[in-house]
Design an enzyme around this catalytic site. Structure first.
Site, PDB file in Angstrom:
ATOM      1  N   CYS A 160       0.872  -1.242   0.020  1.00 40.24           N
ATOM      2  CA  CYS A 160      -0.021  -0.036   0.119  1.00 40.24           C
ATOM      3  C   CYS A 160       0.857   1.237   0.117  1.00 40.24           C
ATOM      4  O   CYS A 160       1.492   1.547   0.905  1.00 40.24           O
ATOM      5  CB  CYS A 160      -0.920   0.086   1.189  1.00 40.24           C
ATOM      6  SG  CYS A 160      -1.857   1.570   1.301  1.00 40.24           S
ATOM      7  N   LEU A 161       1.025   1.845  -1.244  1.00 39.43           N
ATOM      8  CA  LEU A 161       2.161   2.927  -1.420  1.00 39.43           C
ATOM      9  C   LEU A 161       1.338   3.994  -2.437  1.00 39.43           C
ATOM     10  O   LEU A 161       0.881   3.397  -3.424  1.00 39.43           O
ATOM     11  CB  LEU A 161       3.226   2.454  -1.909  1.00 39.43           C
ATOM     12  CG  LEU A 161       4.414   3.665  -1.785  1.00 39.43           C
ATOM     13  CD1 LEU A 161       4.686   4.036  -0.426  1.00 39.43           C
ATOM     14  CD2 LEU A 161       5.657   3.288  -2.382  1.00 39.43           C
TER      15      LEU A 161
END
Ligand code: ZN
Ligand code: ZN
Ligand code: ZN
Ligand code: ZN
Ligand code: ZN
Ligand code: ZN
Lengths: 515, 149
Positions: free
Chosen positions: B86-87
């Site tokens: 999750c970036l």
């Protein structure tokens, strides 16, 4: 780099630039132009570029089909000679900018890269790919400073066809023209209408090489055996082999030209030719024939030239001596109409005025007509003698006329002289006659007065002298009158001179009676 | 194609001018598929570990972000059991101006600075929030267990 995008009229361009400078509203955002540019640069090979479409619509496209396949070079694929300044590198494509634009945040991108990056974003949410700053699409992107464009133009690149063999290396600004116009290695449509492959520009004139290539190297059925000698060879070369090489093919003796009917296998031909005299003679005959053909070829222009000259000559003759069609004494016939009456009547026309000797004025068939087609005249001599005869006739007549004219003037002069001389003599005679008459009148007068004196005696001597003086003056006047009068009035004058003294006499008598 | 030229250039640069602690090697048969290794950042529970990942460049890269997934198991609030990350720069914040090198650096930075407030692995994030020391110990333990060469 010159892009094939449609060029707006000069006024249009100036006004758009002015507006962009003034209000920073950039016309390059105009969406209608995007697809054009996208097609030009980096379009897939199947996509026809605007340039290609234009070429295919041009009238010369049928002849120069080669233009159609040409694609403008993809600037992104160009190979640069030296490493490019990193400030000129687009962050999206990692290549030197191609038609760069600028955002308000002073980040630069290729126009195409930016459009591509913005594809996914909504108009209101478009951001700068570098700084993620919000972009106002009504104002951005902006044109880049001129120096950036110049620096990009001056980057040195290799021709995109370097791998094919082109060694062109020049500034990037010229690559478009080089590839589309000059590069010999640019791929173009194969000239063969049925072939859908490409061929380099320099081989375009050789026609389709693909099928030949296929026949030579890749076709599984490419080899075959010669039906005559069973030698294995390329199907492509079979015809040439049979025609010129195959030793088993039956060929006629080279002496066929001269009449040798022998035909043997090519391998045995040399043996036959050695003994066949006709084969030995054949080259000589062939040489001879060639020479004859050359001579005939040379003859043809010469005969044409002669025809032209004859034509010119007849025109000149016509101009000098136009044939008089109304002159029945000169036979004029229509050479194009062999059935014309002139054909039969012309020879019968009498020519008495010219007193032509019959030998020099033979009957004139239509083709001998001097005025129309001397070119087709197979026997020119009659034509020549006729004309010559007429010419000499004409000359002699002219001489005759001038001689007669001379004689006439001569004669006229002599006649005039004679008349003058005659006049003079008549005048002289008249003078003499007048003088004689005067003398006679004087004598008469004297005699008359003498007799009157004798008759009247000594009466009135003064009256006598008066009448004598009057009588002498009268005789003088009549003498001068006589010299001035014409010859025709000689007798009348004589009668008058005779009559006058009588009147004087009566006068004097009357005077005398009155006195 | 113009954009695959960019991939070639990026690949060349990754090989010639490598970032310390990060490597990305393309497959011979698919130049869009990379084997990636990321060293755990120092002074983090992942120090000393070498984490394997796979990276795939989609057809419209760089207009869409690369797809990247950890192959090595890792205990991290922003990385789930399947290795998904999750970036933000890999999702909505992607920009075509970014590249493989910068993305991998971002991931390395993420390892050094976990963000339990924006979790992908909910259980890990929970643990991280409740007892950070214990979570870090677990992370170090996992690193020892899975990420040692
Ligand atoms: Zn670009
Ligand atoms: Zn920016
Ligand atoms: Zn070239
Ligand atoms: Zn062809
Ligand atoms: Zn043969
Ligand atoms: Zn013979």
């Amino acid at each position: 780099m010159s892009s094939p995008e449609p060029i707006p009229p000069p006024n249009d361009r100036r006004s758009s630039r002015a507006s962009s400078n003034a209000s920073l509203a950039v016309p390059t955002l105009d969406n209608t132009r995007e697809p054009v540019e996208l097609l030009v640069v980096g379009g897939p090979p199947s996509t026809p570029s605007p340039l290609a479409l234009r070429a295919s619509n041009s009238p010369s496209s049928n002849r120069r089909k080669s233009r159609i396949a040409k694609l403008p070079p993809d600037v992104h694929l160009l190979e640069y000679l030296s490493a490019c300044d990193s400030n000129l590198i687009c962050l999206i494509c990692h290549s030197p900018f191609d038609k760069p634009v600028q955002l308000a945040c002073e980040h630069f991108f290729c126009r195409e890269c930016l459009d591509h990056a913005w594809d996914a974003q909504h108009d209101a949410q478009k951001t700068c790919p570098t700084c993620r700053g919000r972009v106002d699409t009504t104002r951005e992107p902006l044109p880049v400073p001129k120096i950036i464009a110049t620096m990009l133009d001056e980057l040195v690149v290799k021709c995109p066809n370097t791998k094919s063999g082109c060694d062109w290396i020049e500034q990037r600004v010229n690559v478009h023209d080089h590839v589309l116009l000059y590069c010999e290695y640019t791929l173009v449509d194969c000239p063969d209408f049925d072939c859908h492959l490409y061929i380099t520009q320099k081989d375009f004139h050789k026609g389709c090489l693909h099928y030949t290539e296929h026949q030579r190297t890749t076709c599984p059925n490419r080899s075959t055996a010669c039906p005559h000698c069973s030698v294995e060879l390329l199907r492509l070369e079979l015809n040439a082999h049979v025609k010129d090489i195959c030793p088993k093919v039956i060929v006629p003796c080279p002496g066929t030209l001269v009449g040798c009917t022998v035909a043997v296998e090519r391998a045995d031909l040399a043996g036959h030719a050695k003994g066949c005299s006709m084969a030995i003679m054949a080259p000589y005959f062939r040489d001879q024939q060639a020479r004859i053909e050359r001579s005939e070829a040379r003859l043809e222009p010469l005969s044409r030239k002669v025809g032209i000259l004859e034509d010119g000559l007849s025109k000149i003759t016509n101009m000098l001596y136009p044939p008089n069609a109304n002159d029945s004494s000169f036979p004029v016939t229509n050479p194009l109409d062999p059935n014309s009456d002139a054909f039969t009547t012309a020879p019968l026309v009498p020519t008495p005025d010219f007193r032509l000797p019959p030998a020099s004025f033979p009957p004139v068939p239509p083709s001998h007509d001097t005025s129309q087609t001397p070119l087709t005249n197979p026997t020119p001599p009659p034509f020549d003698s006729q004309i010559h005869h007429l010419l000499t006739l004409h000359g002699s007549l002219r001489d005759e006329v001038s001689r007669i004219a001379n004689a006439l003037t001569d004669y006229e002069g002599r006649t005039n002289m004679m008349i003058i001389n005659e006049n003079q003599r008549v005048k002289d005679e008249m003078l003499h006659t007048n003088a004689a008459i005067n003398g006679m009148r004087m004598q008469l007068h004297w005699l008359v007065s003498a007799t009157l004196q004798q008759r009247t005696g000594s009466t009135n001597s003064t009256g006598n002298s008066t009448s004598r003086a009057g009588g002498s003056t009268d005789s003088n006047a009549s003498g001068t009158q006589g010299t001035n009068s014409n010859l025709g009035s000689r007798s009348a004058g004589a009668s008058a001179t005779l009559h006058l003294p009588l009147r004087r006499l009566s006068d004097s008598t009357r005077q005398n009676t009155k006195l | 194609m113009a954009l695959s030229k960019r991939i070639i250039k990026e690949t060349q640069r990754l090989a010639e001018d490598a970032v310390p602690g990060i490597s990305a090697v393309p497959h011979d048969d698919n130049l869009r598929y990379f084997d990636v290794t990321i060293d755990g950042p120092s002074q983090s529970p992942y120090e000393g570990g070498v984490f394997k990942a796979e990276l795939f460049l989609p057809d419209d890269y760089p207009m869409t972000p690369p797809k990247i997934r950890f192959l090595t198991r890792i205990y991290h609030p922003n990385i789930d059991r399947l290795g998904r990350i999750c970036l933000d720069v890999l999702k909505s914040n992607w920009s075509p101006a970014l590249q493989i090198r910068t993305i991998l650096l971002s991931i390395q930075a993420l390892l050094g600075a976990p963000n339990p407030d924006d979790p992908l692995a909910n259980d890990v994030a929970q643990a991280w929030k409740q007892d950070e020391q214990a979570a870090i110990a677990t992370a170090r333990e996992w690193t020892e267990k899975h990420a040692k060469p």
